[in-house]
Design a protein around this motif. Structure first.
Motif, PDB file in Angstrom:
ATOM      1  N   ARG A  36     -31.468  96.851  86.894  1.00 26.75           N
ATOM      2  CA  ARG A  36     -30.426  95.738  87.715  1.00 26.75           C
ATOM      3  C   ARG A  36     -30.500  96.156  89.026  1.00 26.75           C
ATOM      4  O   ARG A  36     -30.298  95.285  89.877  1.00 26.75           O
ATOM      5  CB  ARG A  36     -28.764  96.857  87.522  1.00 26.75           C
ATOM      6  CG  ARG A  36     -28.417  95.489  87.837  1.00 26.75           C
ATOM      7  CD  ARG A  36     -26.391  96.064  88.227  1.00 26.75           C
ATOM      8  NE  ARG A  36     -25.367  95.654  89.315  1.00 26.75           N
ATOM      9  CZ  ARG A  36     -24.424  95.763  89.722  1.00 26.75           C
ATOM     10  NH1 ARG A  36     -24.996  96.965  90.397  1.00 26.75           N
ATOM     11  NH2 ARG A  36     -23.951  95.476  90.579  1.00 26.75           N
ATOM     12  N   ALA A  37     -30.690  97.518  89.736  1.00 30.88           N
ATOM     13  CA  ALA A  37     -30.945  97.748  90.860  1.00 30.88           C
ATOM     14  C   ALA A  37     -32.601  96.702  91.535  1.00 30.88           C
ATOM     15  O   ALA A  37     -32.648  96.353  92.338  1.00 30.88           O
ATOM     16  CB  ALA A  37     -31.075  99.216  91.455  1.00 30.88           C
ATOM     17  N   LEU A  38     -33.465  96.925  90.565  1.00 32.99           N
ATOM     18  CA  LEU A  38     -34.968  96.115  90.594  1.00 32.99           C
ATOM     19  C   LEU A  38     -34.203  94.363  90.535  1.00 32.99           C
ATOM     20  O   LEU A  38     -34.758  93.949  91.578  1.00 32.99           O
ATOM     21  CB  LEU A  38     -35.940  96.213  89.374  1.00 32.99           C
ATOM     22  CG  LEU A  38     -36.817  95.548  89.530  1.00 32.99           C
ATOM     23  CD1 LEU A  38     -37.848  96.268  89.975  1.00 32.99           C
ATOM     24  CD2 LEU A  38     -37.760  95.344  88.334  1.00 32.99           C
ATOM     25  N   LEU A  39     -33.171  94.038  90.498  1.00 42.63           N
ATOM     26  CA  LEU A  39     -33.551  92.406  90.114  1.00 42.63           C
ATOM     27  C   LEU A  39     -32.201  92.309  91.050  1.00 42.63           C
ATOM     28  O   LEU A  39     -32.486  91.108  91.791  1.00 42.63           O
ATOM     29  CB  LEU A  39     -32.265  92.473  89.231  1.00 42.63           C
ATOM     30  CG  LEU A  39     -34.452  92.331  87.519  1.00 42.63           C
ATOM     31  CD1 LEU A  39     -34.005  91.789  86.174  1.00 42.63           C
ATOM     32  CD2 LEU A  39     -35.349  90.993  88.237  1.00 42.63           C
ATOM     33  N   TRP A  40     -31.021  92.539  91.158  1.00 42.69           N
ATOM     34  CA  TRP A  40     -29.884  92.407  91.793  1.00 42.69           C
ATOM     35  C   TRP A  40     -29.320  92.754  92.167  1.00 42.69           C
ATOM     36  O   TRP A  40     -28.933  92.239  94.214  1.00 42.69           O
ATOM     37  CB  TRP A  40     -28.897  92.403  90.908  1.00 42.69           C
ATOM     38  CG  TRP A  40     -28.833  91.710  89.585  1.00 42.69           C
ATOM     39  CD1 TRP A  40     -29.457  91.587  88.334  1.00 42.69           C
ATOM     40  CD2 TRP A  40     -28.895  90.343  89.618  1.00 42.69           C
ATOM     41  NE1 TRP A  40     -29.322  90.269  87.448  1.00 42.69           N
ATOM     42  CE2 TRP A  40     -28.957  89.800  88.738  1.00 42.69           C
ATOM     43  CE3 TRP A  40     -28.502  89.155  90.610  1.00 42.69           C
ATOM     44  CZ2 TRP A  40     -28.615  88.044  87.878  1.00 42.69           C
ATOM     45  CZ3 TRP A  40     -28.463  87.764  90.709  1.00 42.69           C
ATOM     46  CH2 TRP A  40     -29.131  87.503  88.809  1.00 42.69           C
ATOM     47  N   ASP A  41     -29.506  94.388  93.029  1.00 40.30           N
ATOM     48  CA  ASP A  41     -29.149  95.129  93.926  1.00 40.30           C
ATOM     49  C   ASP A  41     -30.077  94.850  95.751  1.00 40.30           C
ATOM     50  O   ASP A  41     -31.152  95.836  94.904  1.00 40.30           O
ATOM     51  CB  ASP A  41     -28.582  96.568  94.028  1.00 40.30           C
ATOM     52  CG  ASP A  41     -27.779  97.166  92.857  1.00 40.30           C
ATOM     53  OD1 ASP A  41     -26.872  95.676  92.438  1.00 40.30           O
ATOM     54  OD2 ASP A  41     -28.001  98.428  92.123  1.00 40.30           O
TER      55      ASP A  41
END
Length: 69
Positions: A36-41
């Motif tokens: 999630r951090a890679l794609l969204w945050d």
């Protein structure tokens, strides 16, 4: 509205599947957070960079697949 003890002990198949999956793979939750951090945050963009990006944008023609000719 209060449920009886019968309903408080109920666990759906999806919940039991997720619990068994997490116990079988304890690093699953951390890898989900990393994805999630890679794609969204994303890191915040400062105002000067945002202004430069907007000013350098080239207008797109109405129908992009048709050549001007």
């Amino acid at each position: 509205m209060k449920f009886s003890k019968q309903f408080s002990l109920y666990e759906s198949e999806a919940t039991s599947f997720l619990k068994s999956l997490k116990t079988a793979n304890p690093k699953l939750e951390q890898s989900q957070r990393d994805g999630r951090a890679l794609l969204w945050d994303k890191a915040p963009v400062d105002l000067e960079t945002q202004k430069n990006n907007l000013e350098s944008r080239v207008p797109q023609q109405a129908y992009v697949y048709q050549n001007k000719g």
